[in-house]
Design a protein around this motif. Sequence first.
Motif: not given
Length: 72
Positions: A35-36, A44-45, A63-67, A71-72
């Motif tokens: 995301a950063c 995606k991988k 949440n990390a997946i959604i974030n 952001k991408c």
Amino acid sequence: QNGHCKEALELFQQMQLNSVAPDRNTFINILHACACLAALAEGKKSHAHIISRRCQMDVDVGNAIINMYGKC
């Protein structure tokens, strides 16, 4: 902070080359790094890896997946 994100992705690649199995904390941090860096392909991988290995999916990983996708 981008330096640490790049370093995190490089370390994750080294883990994969050395057959070290990632845990949920690893995935949360890798997704944050993606995301950063807006590294959608790597994100995606990682998401596919979570699904294929049937890793522990909890609120933090979700949440990390959604974030990452946001952001991408």
